[in-house]
Each structure stands twice: as C-alpha cells, then as structure tokens.
Design an enzyme around this catalytic site. Structure first.
Site, short mmCIF file in Angstrom:
data_model
loop_
_atom_site.label_atom_id
_atom_site.label_comp_id
_atom_site.label_asym_id
_atom_site.label_seq_id
_atom_site.Cartn_x
_atom_site.Cartn_y
_atom_site.Cartn_z
N ASN A 206 0.99 -1.22 -0.12
CA ASN A 206 -0.03 -0.02 -0.28
C ASN A 206 0.75 1.22 -0.16
O ASN A 206 2.03 1.21 0.25
CB ASN A 206 -0.87 0.08 1.13
CG ASN A 206 -0.24 0.02 2.47
OD1 ASN A 206 0.59 0.87 2.78
ND2 ASN A 206 -0.15 -1.25 3.27
N ASP A 275 -3.62 -6.73 5.42
CA ASP A 275 -4.72 -7.81 5.94
C ASP A 275 -4.51 -9.05 5.42
O ASP A 275 -5.23 -9.86 5.91
CB ASP A 275 -6.04 -7.09 6.03
CG ASP A 275 -6.18 -6.02 6.65
OD1 ASP A 275 -5.47 -5.79 7.60
OD2 ASP A 275 -6.92 -4.93 6.30
N LYS A 284 8.99 -17.12 -10.44
CA LYS A 284 8.30 -16.21 -11.02
C LYS A 284 6.98 -16.78 -11.69
O LYS A 284 7.15 -17.69 -12.35
CB LYS A 284 9.01 -15.49 -12.06
CG LYS A 284 8.34 -14.25 -12.50
CD LYS A 284 8.97 -13.73 -13.77
CE LYS A 284 7.89 -12.58 -14.40
NZ LYS A 284 8.53 -11.76 -15.68
N1 CTP Z 1 -3.23 -3.43 11.96
C1 CTP Z 1 -2.46 -4.45 12.54
N2 CTP Z 1 -2.36 -5.63 12.11
C2 CTP Z 1 -3.18 -5.97 10.82
C3 CTP Z 1 -3.80 -4.78 10.32
C4 CTP Z 1 -4.08 -3.69 11.13
O1 CTP Z 1 -2.03 -3.99 13.85
N3 CTP Z 1 -3.15 -7.04 10.30
C5 CTP Z 1 -3.30 -2.31 12.77
C6 CTP Z 1 -3.30 -0.83 12.05
O2 CTP Z 1 -1.54 -0.73 12.26
C7 CTP Z 1 -3.84 0.20 12.59
C8 CTP Z 1 -5.34 -0.63 12.86
O3 CTP Z 1 -4.75 -1.95 13.18
O4 CTP Z 1 -3.27 0.80 13.73
C9 CTP Z 1 -6.52 -0.24 12.16
O5 CTP Z 1 -6.02 -0.68 10.68
P1 CTP Z 1 -6.90 -0.41 9.40
O6 CTP Z 1 -5.94 -0.73 8.25
O7 CTP Z 1 -7.62 0.95 9.56
O8 CTP Z 1 -8.04 -1.48 9.72
P2 CTP Z 1 -8.15 -2.97 10.15
O9 CTP Z 1 -8.00 -3.38 11.33
O10 CTP Z 1 -7.08 -3.57 8.91
O11 CTP Z 1 -9.69 -3.37 9.43
P3 CTP Z 1 -10.51 -2.97 7.92
O12 CTP Z 1 -9.27 -3.00 7.13
O13 CTP Z 1 -11.50 -3.67 7.95
O14 CTP Z 1 -10.71 -1.49 8.03
#
Ligand code: CTP
Length: 395
Positions: A206, A275, A284
C-alpha cells in the site's frame, strides 16, 4: 522551536557539506553560529558560512577583534547543540583530551550543551585504534557520534570515513536540540507499509511512506522516551539515535513487535499492515493467457493481539484509515482491539494522509472524540503523546 546551534567546521574536503547543513538548519528557523579551524578555511571561505548563517564566523583565538571573541565564548552558555561537521581525526583527538588551542576547541570545551561529532576522514585514519579510542572517549563523556557512511572517499579509497548524509546530520542536530532528559519510559512505534510477496518479484503493498511513524519516533525521542521503531521499507535514511528494526512482511512485523511488546509503556501502531498474505511462489509466476486466482490468507491482526495481551498500565494507540463512517468505524476498532486511543483519518486528498507531511485526524478514546485541525504529522504525534501524559494513563 528556534534553537541556538553552533557548527564547528574542521579542515577536510567534507567541509563543503557543512554549508548544506548550515543552510538547511537556517531555513528551519534556527540561529546558527559557525566556528572554523584555520585549516577549514583552506576548503571553504568564512564568507560562505557568514552568508549562509547570517552571523559572523569566528576562526581562531587570536582574531584581533577581541570583543567579538569574548562574545563568541559566551555562545558556550547559549548554545543548545554544538556539532562538529566534519570532525577531522586531529580535532577529534583534541576534543577527546580537552585540548583548547584555537577558537573551535576553546568554545567546545567551554560548552556544556549537547555535543555531536560527525567524523569524516580516510578509512585507515578512522580505523586506527587511536582514532577508535578517541571516539570511545568522547562517547564516554556524553558526546553523540554520527557514524560515517560507507562510500567513495576523496582520497580514492572506498570504505568507511565519509561524512554522514546531510539529512541525517540535520535530523540529529534538531533531535539533540529539542531533547528532554530521559523519562525512563519505553515506546514502541510501528511504521510504513508491509510487503506480501506473491513470487520473487511481485508483492502486495500500500502507499504508506512511513512518515507518520518517523515523526512519532522523533517526537517521542525529544520527550525523553526510549524509542524502538519497527518499520517496513521506506525511502528515508535511518533516524539517528533510534533503535530501528526493519521488516518486510506482516509476519515479520508481528514477530518483532511481539518479542518486545511486554516491556513497553506505550505502543503506537501507525504501520499500514497488510490484512492478507499468500504463500510466496519459489519462481516467477508465468502467464498462460488464463486468469490467475490468488488465494489470500488473513494476517495476524497485530493491534488486536496487543490489545488482548495488554500489560496493566500499558497504553495502546492504533490508527484507523477509513473511506466512510470515520467515527463509527474507528470507535468500533477502539473496542474490538482494546485500544486506549484510535487516531482516525480518511483518504480524502493528496495533501493529507498516506504520503503527505500533514494529516487531519480525530483522536478517539472511550471518553471522547477530539477533532484536530489539519497539522503536520509531527504535531499530531506531539498532541497525542502529550494528551497521553496529561491524562496520566501510563503513570
Ligand atoms: N493493524 C494491525 N495488524 C493488521 C492490520 C491492521 O495491527 N494485520 C493495525 C494498524 O496498524 C492500525 C489498525 O490496526 O493501527 C487499524 O488498521 P486499519 O487498516 O484501519 O483497519 P483494519 O483493522 O485492518 O480493518 P479494516 O481493514 O477492515 O478497516
């Protein structure tokens, strides 16, 4: 905040880089005074530094303008930081042993502010045990040393001995100038994007630049915290004085954070953690004209793990990046992940958020919702950290 910074310049080809340091610090609003050794003036004219600093440059103790010299020694009381950029082997040896035979070394010895040495010399001179001992002596006296980078040296050698990068020197000076005494608290900050490799070449990531976590680390250092930064790859130079652990994917970030989370007083999850991940193909992935189905597995939610394993008194700060229903979604994350604060923001324009220097956020806690005006990521980190301290959640 404007600080008084003395830059000592010694004789060496890297002296020209001190011009960039002075210029950058002046642009940031600091008051700069330059003291040069006589040898340094063979490389750069004092007039250059006078123009860049807008202050008179002092060269040696026997300057006939005695009144000015007395004023200059008074700098010793006023300076927030005295940095020697570049620091030659000769001046290093002098300051290690308290020699004061010119204006630079005299003022340096008379100063009791934060001191920074940025050595730059030929590799063999640097590696000489005498120089190494002198560096240790200076460090033992509380001076900070900014390690020389590897690279091509003016003498034709390749190796250690180059002056550290200008950007790193400027960061180091500003961090020392603003540093408060240790508060004996530990803070762990995660930053940047993770990369989940599909094969040896391609990955899912990202646009997070790592700027937010970097600003958190600087502010926390300035407020006296012992800082550990766990970061995905970024385009920045490493921050001086900060323990930095570099990771690539979400699994590695989890391993590193889990290993040191318990001892932390505050944890800030500003990283944009993937996520989903997948099994990295050994070779590859080749196209064959057909669609490609990727099987993605969820990663460990690190913040959720930290919330479930929170030590009493520990403060947990998470971020929430949303495209809609900002407050409601962030409040849900606060509860689900057992956080003390969620810093919520939206992806709305390119001057805020991911890669920008500024952001517009809402700080959400169980008690309230506080909307901050658009401000620098540095000031956001300061506001949240000061709020933590004010609300005495971790003391
Ligand atoms: N975070 C984490 N581990 C993950 C994903 C996210 O610790 N695998 C943490 C991020 O660092 C942030 C918080 O969770 O502090 C929220 O991240 P965000 O991307 O806004 O939300 P998600 O929890 O991933 O949920 P969604 O993508 O469904 O909004």
């Amino acid at each position: 905040m404007s600080k008084c910074i003395v830059i000592g310049v010694t004789g060496g080809i890297a002296a020209y880089k001190a011009c960039e340091v002075v210029s950058a610090l002046r642009k940031k609003g600091h008051e700069i005074h330059v003291i040069m050794t006589k040898n340094a003036t063979e490389f750069v004219s004092p007039l250059t530094f006078e123009t860049l600093s807008a202050n008179r440059v002092s060269v040696d103790t026997f300057d006939r303008n005695f009144e000015y010299n007395v004023q200059h020694v008074s700098l010793a009381h006023k300076a927030d930081v005295f940095a020697i950029v570049p620091c030659s082997a000769n001046v290093l040896a002098k300051v290690a042993h308290g020699l004061a035979d010119d204006m630079l070394t005299t003022t340096f010895l008379a100063c009791d502010c934060q001191k920074l040495l940025c050595p730059a010399m030929n590799t063999k001179m640097l590696e000489n045990p005498i120089t190494q001992d002198n560096l240790k002596i200076c460090h033992g006296y509380g001076m900070e040393i900014l390690a020389s980078g590897d690279g091509f040296l003016a003498c034709g050698d390749i190796g250690k001995g180059r002056l550290a990068n200008v950007e790193v020197i400027v960061d180091a000076i500003e961090m020392l100038a603003a540093k408060k005494p240790s508060n004996h608290k530990r803070i762990l900050i995660s930053s940047g994007a993770t990369k989940e490799y599909l094969d040896p070449i391609r990955y899912i990531t990202n646009p997070s630049s790592g700027k937010t976590g970097r600003q958190w680390a600087k502010i926390a250092y300035n407020l006296g915290y012992d800082v550990t930064l766990v970061t995905g790859e970024t385009s920045f130079e490493d921050l001086p004085f900060i323990k930095t652990i570099k990771i690539t994917n979400a699994k590695q970030m989890f391993t590193e954070i889990k290993a040191c989370s318990f001892e932390q007083d505050i944890i800030v999850m500003s990283a944009a953690v993937a996520d989903f991940t997948c099994n990295k193909a050994e070779n590859k992935i080749k196209k064959d004209g057909e669609a490609l189905d990727l099987h993605l597995e969820p990663t460990q939610d690190i913040l959720k793990y930290l919330g479930e394993n929170k030590r009493p008194g520990q403060i947990l700060i998470g971020y929430a990046m949303e495209t809609k229903d900002l407050i409601a979604n962030a409040q849900e994350k606060l509860v689900k992940k057992n956080c003390d604060y969620i810093i919520a923001n939206t992806i709305s324009d390119e001057n805020k958020g991911f890669k920008a220097d500024d952001n517009e956020v809402v700080i959400i806690s169980k008690e309230n919702v506080e909307k901050l005006p658009k401000m620098s990521k540095e000031n956001i980190a300061r506001c949240v950290l000061e709020k933590c301290e004010r609300e005495k959640r971790c003391y």
